[in-house]
Motif scaffolding. Structure first.
Motif, PDB file in Angstrom:
ATOM      1  N   ASN A 141       0.830  -1.162  -0.079  1.00  0.00           N
ATOM      2  CA  ASN A 141      -0.029  -0.115   0.023  1.00  0.00           C
ATOM      3  C   ASN A 141       0.809   1.322  -0.054  1.00  0.00           C
ATOM      4  OD1 ASN A 141      -2.748  -0.527  -0.289  1.00  0.00           O
ATOM      5  ND2 ASN A 141      -3.159  -0.961   1.978  1.00  0.00           N
ATOM      6  N   ALA A 142       2.210   1.388   0.127  1.00  0.00           N
ATOM      7  CA  ALA A 142       2.953   2.407   0.114  1.00  0.00           C
ATOM      8  C   ALA A 142       2.987   2.976  -1.653  1.00  0.00           C
ATOM      9  CB  ALA A 142       4.415   1.999   0.197  1.00  0.00           C
ATOM     10  N   ILE A 143       2.490   2.326  -2.647  1.00  0.00           N
ATOM     11  CA  ILE A 143       2.562   2.741  -3.780  1.00  0.00           C
ATOM     12  C   ILE A 143       0.864   2.775  -4.169  1.00  0.00           C
ATOM     13  CG2 ILE A 143       3.014   2.437  -6.341  1.00  0.00           C
ATOM     14  CD1 ILE A 143       5.123   0.301  -5.100  1.00  0.00           C
ATOM     15  N   PRO A 144       0.279   3.956  -3.871  1.00  0.00           N
ATOM     16  CA  PRO A 144      -1.069   4.021  -4.332  1.00  0.00           C
ATOM     17  C   PRO A 144      -1.492   4.048  -5.694  1.00  0.00           C
ATOM     18  CG  PRO A 144      -0.420   5.994  -3.116  1.00  0.00           C
ATOM     19  CD  PRO A 144       0.740   5.261  -3.370  1.00  0.00           C
ATOM     20  N   VAL A 145      -2.333   3.280  -5.940  1.00  0.00           N
ATOM     21  CA  VAL A 145      -2.711   3.169  -7.571  1.00  0.00           C
ATOM     22  C   VAL A 145      -4.218   3.177  -7.746  1.00  0.00           C
ATOM     23  CG1 VAL A 145      -2.594   2.024  -9.592  1.00  0.00           C
ATOM     24  CG2 VAL A 145      -0.881   1.440  -8.354  1.00  0.00           C
ATOM     25  N   GLY A 146      -4.658   4.458  -8.613  1.00  0.00           N
ATOM     26  CA  GLY A 146      -5.977   4.917  -8.583  1.00  0.00           C
ATOM     27  C   GLY A 146      -6.902   3.678  -9.403  1.00  0.00           C
ATOM     28  N   LYS A 147      -8.097   3.517  -8.877  1.00  0.00           N
ATOM     29  CA  LYS A 147      -8.737   2.165  -9.382  1.00  0.00           C
ATOM     30  C   LYS A 147      -8.909   2.413 -10.787  1.00  0.00           C
ATOM     31  CE  LYS A 147     -13.056  -0.201  -8.834  1.00  0.00           C
ATOM     32  NZ  LYS A 147     -12.978  -0.695 -10.168  1.00  0.00           N
ATOM     33  N   GLU A 148      -9.263   3.431 -11.445  1.00  0.00           N
ATOM     34  CA  GLU A 148      -9.245   3.683 -13.045  1.00  0.00           C
ATOM     35  C   GLU A 148      -7.918   3.160 -13.574  1.00  0.00           C
ATOM     36  OE1 GLU A 148     -10.969   7.111 -12.217  1.00  0.00           O
ATOM     37  OE2 GLU A 148     -12.608   6.024 -11.971  1.00  0.00           O
ATOM     38  N   GLU A 149      -6.924   3.681 -13.172  1.00  0.00           N
ATOM     39  CA  GLU A 149      -5.491   3.191 -13.513  1.00  0.00           C
ATOM     40  C   GLU A 149      -5.198   1.853 -13.474  1.00  0.00           C
ATOM     41  OE1 GLU A 149      -2.928   5.835 -11.219  1.00  0.00           O
ATOM     42  OE2 GLU A 149      -1.665   6.418 -12.795  1.00  0.00           O
ATOM     43  N   ALA A 150      -5.511   1.240 -12.240  1.00  0.00           N
ATOM     44  CA  ALA A 150      -5.354  -0.111 -12.159  1.00  0.00           C
ATOM     45  C   ALA A 150      -6.146  -1.122 -13.147  1.00  0.00           C
ATOM     46  CB  ALA A 150      -5.820  -0.865 -10.858  1.00  0.00           C
ATOM     47  N   ASP A 151      -7.431  -0.539 -13.316  1.00  0.00           N
ATOM     48  CA  ASP A 151      -8.167  -1.302 -14.242  1.00  0.00           C
ATOM     49  C   ASP A 151      -7.639  -1.259 -15.767  1.00  0.00           C
ATOM     50  OD1 ASP A 151     -10.105  -2.020 -12.443  1.00  0.00           O
ATOM     51  OD2 ASP A 151     -11.428  -0.566 -12.870  1.00  0.00           O
ATOM     52  N   ARG A 152      -7.308  -0.100 -15.996  1.00  0.00           N
ATOM     53  CA  ARG A 152      -6.870   0.215 -17.363  1.00  0.00           C
ATOM     54  C   ARG A 152      -5.498  -0.748 -17.626  1.00  0.00           C
ATOM     55  NH1 ARG A 152      -4.842   5.294 -19.131  1.00  0.00           N
ATOM     56  NH2 ARG A 152      -5.014   6.040 -17.204  1.00  0.00           N
ATOM     57  N   ALA A 153      -4.621  -0.831 -16.646  1.00  0.00           N
ATOM     58  CA  ALA A 153      -3.646  -1.574 -16.701  1.00  0.00           C
ATOM     59  C   ALA A 153      -3.976  -3.229 -16.885  1.00  0.00           C
ATOM     60  CB  ALA A 153      -2.367  -1.370 -15.670  1.00  0.00           C
ATOM     61  N   MET A 154      -4.880  -3.348 -16.233  1.00  0.00           N
ATOM     62  CA  MET A 154      -5.504  -4.676 -16.010  1.00  0.00           C
ATOM     63  C   MET A 154      -5.813  -5.164 -17.475  1.00  0.00           C
ATOM     64  SD  MET A 154      -5.716  -7.617 -14.464  1.00  0.00           S
ATOM     65  CE  MET A 154      -6.360  -8.789 -15.617  1.00  0.00           C
ATOM     66  N   ASP A 155      -6.682  -4.157 -18.018  1.00  0.00           N
ATOM     67  CA  ASP A 155      -7.208  -4.323 -19.496  1.00  0.00           C
ATOM     68  C   ASP A 155      -5.882  -4.980 -20.337  1.00  0.00           C
ATOM     69  OD1 ASP A 155      -9.716  -3.901 -18.638  1.00  0.00           O
ATOM     70  OD2 ASP A 155      -9.486  -1.824 -19.511  1.00  0.00           O
ATOM     71  N   ALA A 156      -4.792  -4.087 -20.225  1.00  0.00           N
ATOM     72  CA  ALA A 156      -3.563  -4.400 -21.119  1.00  0.00           C
ATOM     73  C   ALA A 156      -3.028  -5.469 -20.613  1.00  0.00           C
ATOM     74  CB  ALA A 156      -2.784  -3.200 -20.909  1.00  0.00           C
ATOM     75  N   ALA A 157      -2.915  -5.823 -19.509  1.00  0.00           N
ATOM     76  CA  ALA A 157      -2.202  -7.254 -18.854  1.00  0.00           C
ATOM     77  C   ALA A 157      -2.912  -8.352 -18.849  1.00  0.00           C
ATOM     78  CB  ALA A 157      -2.111  -6.979 -17.188  1.00  0.00           C
ATOM     79  N   ALA A 158      -4.118  -8.288 -19.603  1.00  0.00           N
ATOM     80  CA  ALA A 158      -4.971  -9.586 -19.906  1.00  0.00           C
ATOM     81  C   ALA A 158      -4.400 -10.348 -20.772  1.00  0.00           C
ATOM     82  CB  ALA A 158      -6.226  -9.282 -19.926  1.00  0.00           C
ATOM     83  N   CYS A 159      -3.457  -9.871 -21.723  1.00  0.00           N
ATOM     84  CA  CYS A 159      -2.957 -10.369 -23.082  1.00  0.00           C
ATOM     85  C   CYS A 159      -2.408 -11.809 -22.518  1.00  0.00           C
ATOM     86  CB  CYS A 159      -2.090  -9.634 -23.583  1.00  0.00           C
ATOM     87  SG  CYS A 159      -0.948 -10.631 -24.896  1.00  0.00           S
ATOM     88  N   ILE A 160      -2.807 -12.972 -23.326  1.00  0.00           N
ATOM     89  CA  ILE A 160      -2.489 -14.333 -23.173  1.00  0.00           C
ATOM     90  C   ILE A 160      -1.481 -14.823 -24.015  1.00  0.00           C
ATOM     91  CG2 ILE A 160      -4.526 -14.945 -21.935  1.00  0.00           C
ATOM     92  CD1 ILE A 160      -5.301 -16.360 -24.604  1.00  0.00           C
ATOM     93  N   GLY A 161      -0.775 -13.882 -24.784  1.00  0.00           N
ATOM     94  CA  GLY A 161       0.351 -14.181 -25.596  1.00  0.00           C
ATOM     95  C   GLY A 161       0.269 -15.480 -26.765  1.00  0.00           C
ATOM     96  N   CYS A 162      -1.127 -15.469 -27.241  1.00  0.00           N
ATOM     97  CA  CYS A 162      -1.464 -16.534 -28.138  1.00  0.00           C
ATOM     98  C   CYS A 162      -0.845 -16.397 -29.472  1.00  0.00           C
ATOM     99  CB  CYS A 162      -2.949 -16.730 -28.110  1.00  0.00           C
ATOM    100  SG  CYS A 162      -3.760 -15.233 -28.783  1.00  0.00           S
ATOM    101  N   GLY A 163      -0.466 -15.095 -29.984  1.00  0.00           N
ATOM    102  CA  GLY A 163      -0.250 -14.723 -31.448  1.00  0.00           C
ATOM    103  C   GLY A 163      -1.443 -14.644 -32.285  1.00  0.00           C
ATOM    104  N   ALA A 164      -2.448 -14.365 -31.952  1.00  0.00           N
ATOM    105  CA  ALA A 164      -3.638 -14.441 -33.092  1.00  0.00           C
ATOM    106  C   ALA A 164      -3.441 -13.046 -33.693  1.00  0.00           C
ATOM    107  CB  ALA A 164      -5.101 -14.568 -32.327  1.00  0.00           C
ATOM    108  N   CYS A 165      -3.057 -11.955 -32.974  1.00  0.00           N
ATOM    109  CA  CYS A 165      -2.845 -10.818 -33.209  1.00  0.00           C
ATOM    110  C   CYS A 165      -2.137 -10.846 -34.643  1.00  0.00           C
ATOM    111  CB  CYS A 165      -2.564  -9.826 -32.423  1.00  0.00           C
ATOM    112  SG  CYS A 165      -0.922 -10.374 -31.161  1.00  0.00           S
ATOM    113  N   VAL A 166      -0.894 -11.362 -34.484  1.00  0.00           N
ATOM    114  CA  VAL A 166       0.115 -11.488 -35.651  1.00  0.00           C
ATOM    115  C   VAL A 166      -0.481 -12.298 -36.779  1.00  0.00           C
ATOM    116  CG1 VAL A 166       2.399 -12.322 -36.288  1.00  0.00           C
ATOM    117  CG2 VAL A 166       1.813 -11.344 -33.901  1.00  0.00           C
TER     118      VAL A 166
END
Lengths: 266, 637
Positions: A141-166
């Protein structure tokens, strides 16, 4: 229901490949695409033929192992779905499905529907992390992260590296994959100290692997099983541009792509 | 064999500090002279390889998947426990320790569990620093939710993808060490045997899954973090590739296998729909925070759920366990689901299912809140079943999910073979007879980030290691035996597929060594597994060759091992004449149907030793002592 699976069969990268048609008479609409291949493989094995090689592991749409083109669409017609979670009820009785592997110069062919995606690991090696060794961490908790920021980071972090995009991109670009990691870490306060260097190195590695450039077509996000937004690419370009200026005196090194499976040699 | 766990003397709160102080250290210049092998790249293996690389050791890391990021830890959904007490609701290290020992039905080692609870707080800090996007409150602080077996909110989470995010954190740390040249990664490489020289683990034999080439790797210590053996049951929530081969072959080289019958049935999985089914999909336990579990009061009530009035529904967990309600531990929830289905009150086409209903929570919190908390799980459910859980209750049924048993390890996480360390689900140490939700991620990361970096150093600094060569006689003998094993499988002129054997084995163990067990059933199962194994070696059909990518051959080797391990599970279950946690022997239950432990006779770890092909395994016992949490009849009422 009845279906015909027309599948790319190729024993190894040196062999000549071809499409082989497999009529399937007894497809249960509740089974997944991979279970349908299991049934086919059981019957091939019983007939003494070699089963179709395809990649799979968790079968819950999260490990990113599975994936192939179904009639020209990466992971098939259903949005936000990997082939392991694609049930056959989404196809019509009597339909013919054409299955072929991801095709990209940067994903060397292995066998049947299997390709080599180690290029993605090397892009992560080139800076897709926060350099914090075990034991160095302050209280959570020493590094506060706003809820919206955390949510946006999570949206990007959800990538599973399957390669479909390529596979879906006409340019064979890996911008969605690379952008997703740059965005995930670049949004969070923990990722700031290395933000410039990360973007510069990861983009350089992406090019060294031979992936094409992004021309904002958007096929990638359309087939992405985790619906990673196109915005991550804008973010990558933004961070790359600033980073390239601020890091202009740094020499950027890339990792040599490995092309074979003989390990241990540098 | 006399088993000494090496637990430090003195107060439990100081045990780990004391142990760390007493450990010998390897100085930084010497670390780079040591080669270590890590097998598996899940939370335990990935975090261990990364941390050992950071410390300066030369690490070789192996996984059978095409990338270390795909290990099955990635599929963990709900969360990770830590005794942070951020919600100020009465949590503490001691309480997490207490809940875990009690949740494990007093069959875990107290000192290990205490250390786990201590490390839990560091894990959260480490993961946050790596950039794991945990759920946050609007003010920016970390958010918590509740999980089964606890009355405090101590579970940290990243949507329904906590395992994925924690694993990516460890994977990124690992790739950083690959870039730094500290770790060499060997993907698509399966460990097929352990090399023991002068009684110490000194290397492994590995098959390259693309070229089929076998190779020898020598090191100063071998660390196995290869996960659990739930796939013995064929249908489980494990990934299709999850297997027991690494730990089983280590067992056959002399490592003891502890508590193989302690397997966990997870209460909330999507029910089986047909015989083609390849795996079962878990619905996170976190759903029990807001979902209410019920079945109709009437037997054979086939009305759709929304037409069954409130008064004709039986919320059986809330009724039987008013203080924990829907959040009872997994073993209790699973057994109760089986009981109501056995009574004929199960729902769905097969009658093997119960409802998990969110309508009340949606009225209370609004659909949007539910979507925010569980959206991806609801989507997954809908994709698989074609039913909308916002409109109709989910149908769920228990499935095999986790194995508490595994290779026996001491307090240093070292097996009975010196130099062989075992981490995460692959060892037996922390969860006793039942694991609480959100504790697997905690244990994997505790072992990998915060335990092994100390204990492996202690081993290296205090052990004299002779020179071992890849071409030496010992290593080559193991290589030859692996080669022969591969050739033997391919040479069987059989007719049955590997999967058909695996399915049959799965059904035997599920029926007789699953949610409830009896002595006659187990004896019968042992006979049938032996016969099936016999048939396997006569009649399995493994197509293809050994020198390319051959997924049938990979499966055949793993199923051959499951056919042996399945028998040991049944033998262990038969030997343990009591019920505890996930091990429920019908002969031993309280008048109201709860598990009846027998502490006088069975308060021990059962560790089995291999004695050669065809010989019965030898049982060693490590007595369990409880100085802090006094064994009592577990009550969640």
């Amino acid at each position: 229901m009845k279906l015909t699976l027309t599948i790319w069969r190729q024993k190894d990268p040196g062999a000549k490949g071809k499409f082989v048609r497999y009529p399937m008479d007894n497809v249960n609409p509740e089974m997944s695409m991979l279970e349908c291949l299991d049934v086919l493989n059981e019957s091939l094995a019983e007939r003494g033929e070699e089963p179709v090689a395809f990649e799979h592991d968790c079968r819950e749409g999260i490990c990113g192992s599975c994936g192939f083109m179904i009639s020209g669409v990466a992971h098939g017609p259903l949005p936000a779905t990997t082939v392991c979670q694609l049930t056959m009820r989404h196809f019509k009785d009597g339909e013919e499905l054409v299955l072929e592997p991801w095709r990209s110069r940067s994903f060397p062919f292995v066998k049947d529907l299997v390709v080599d995606r180690r290029a993605f690991d090397r892009i992560i090696q080139a800076g897709g992390y926060v350099s914090v060794s075990t034991g160095n961490a302050p209280d959570g908790n020493a590094i506060p992260v706003g809820k919206e920021e955390a949510d946006r980071a999570m949206d990007a972090a959800a990538c599973i590296g399957c390669g479909a995009c390529v596979a879906a991109c006409p340019n064979g670009s890996a911008a969605l994959f690379t952008g997703a990691k740059i965005a995930h870490l670049g949004i969070l306060p923990q990722g700031q100290p290395e933000r410039d260097r990360r973007a510069v190195r990861m983009v350089a590695q992406m090019h060294a692997e031979g992936f094409g450039s992004c021309t904002n077509i958007g096929e990638c996000t359309g087939v992405c099983p985790k619906e990673i937004p196109l915005e991550v690419i804008a973010r990558m370009n933004h961070d790359y541009l600033y980073g390239a200026w601020r890091e202009r005196r740094q020499v950027v090194t890339t990792i040599a792509p490995a092309t074979d499976w003989e390990f241990g040699k540098k | 064999m006399k088993l000494d766990a090496g637990i430090p003397s003195g107060p439990i709160e100081q045990a780990w500090d004391k142990a760390r102080f007493e450990m010998k250290l390897v100085n930084p210049a010497n670390k780079r002279r040591h080669n270590l092998i890590v097998v598996g790249t899940g939370l335990a293996g990935g975090s261990a390889a990364a941390t050992l690389g950071e410390l300066g050791y030369n690490v070789r890391c192996f996984c059978f998947q095409d990338s270390p990021r795909r290990a099955h830890s990635i599929a963990a959904q709900g969360g990770i426990n830590a005794a942070k007490n951020y919600p100020n609701d009465g949590d503490s290290i001691y309480r997490l320790f207490y809940d875990t020992v009690k949740g494990g039905d007093f069959r875990a080692r107290e000192a290990n569990v205490y250390r786990l609870a201590q490390n839990s707080v560091n894990i959260i800090d480490q993961c946050v620093a790596q950039g794991v996007p945990f759920a946050r409150e609007y003010g920016g602080s970390l958010e918590n939710r509740s999980f089964g077996g606890a009355q405090v909110s101590r579970t940290f989470y990243a949507r329904g993808q906590t395992g994925q995010q924690l694993l990516l954190g460890a994977y990124q740390a690992l790739e950083r060490q690959v870039d730094a040249g500290q770790v060499t990664m060997f993907p698509r490489s399966e460990m097929l045997d352990l090399i023991v020289v002068d009684g110490k683990a000194r290397g492994i034999v590995v098959r390259n899954l693309v070229t089929g080439k076998l190779s020898v790797h020598i090191a100063d210590a071998v660390i196995l973090a290869t996960g659990g053996y739930g796939n013995v049951y064929y249908l489980s929530t494990n990934a299709k590739g999850s297997n027991a081969t690494a730990i089983w072959r280590a067992y056959k080289r002399g490592a003891l296998f502890a508590n193989p019958c302690f397997t966990q049935i997870h209460p909330t999985c999507i029910p089986v729909s047909g015989d083609y089914q390849s795996k079962l999909t878990l619905m996170s336990e976190s759903l029990r925070n807001d979902g209410r579990i019920w079945v109709p009061k009437q037997k054979g009530d086939k009305r759709p759920p929304n037409q069954i009035p409130e008064g004709e529904r039986d919320y059986y967990l809330e009724r039987r366990y008013p203080s924990f309600g829907n959040l009872v531990p997994r073993d209790v929830a699973s057994r109760n689901a089986k009981a109501v289905c056995d009574e004929g009150r199960g729902v769905g086409e097969t009658g093997l299912g119960v409802y998990l209903d969110f309508s009340e929570a949606m009225q209370r919190l609004g659909e949007e809140t539910i979507r925010e908390r569980y959206g991806n799980l609801f989507d997954m459910y809908q994709r698989i079943t074609d039913e909308n859980p916002y409109k109709v209750p989910m149908r769920i049924y228990p499935a095999i999910h986790y194995t508490m048993g595994g290779l026996w390890v001491d307090y240093q996480l070292q097996s009975t073979i010196p130099g062989l360390f075992v981490l995460g689900e692959a060892n037996f140490s922390d969860h006793g007879a039942n694991r609480l939700g959100a504790s697997a991620l905690m244990q994997g990361l505790s072992d990998g980030y915060f335990v092994i970096p100390y204990t492996v150093g202690n081993y290296l600094a205090s052990t004299k290691l002779g020179k071992v060569s890849e071409t030496g006689a010992e290593a080559q003998a193991v290589l030859t035996s692996v080669q022969q094993g591969v050739e033997r499988l391919l040479a069987i002129p059989g007719r049955r597929t590997v999967d058909s054997f695996h399915r049959e084995l799965g059904k035997i163990v599920w029926d007789d060594c699953g949610m409830s067990r009896t002595a006659p059933g187990l004896k019968d199962a042992i006979g049938r597994i032996r016969a099936l194994r016999e048939e396997f070696w006569q009649n399995v059909n493994v197509p293809g060759s050994s020198n390319d990518l051959n997924q049938s051959l990979e499966k055949a080797g793993r199923v051959a091992d499951f056919l042996e391990l399945g028998e040991l599970m049944c033998m262990d279950a038969l030997e343990r004449n009591e019920s505890c946690g996930g091990h429920f022997r019908e002969e031993y239950q309280t008048p109201d149907g709860e598990a009846q432990r027998d502490d006088e006779h069975f308060s021990y770890v059962a560790a089995w030793g291999y004695t050669g092909p065809g010989n019965p395994p030898e049982l060693s016992r490590e007595p369990l002592e409880f100085h802090y949490v006094h064994p009592s009849q577990r009550s969640y009422k």
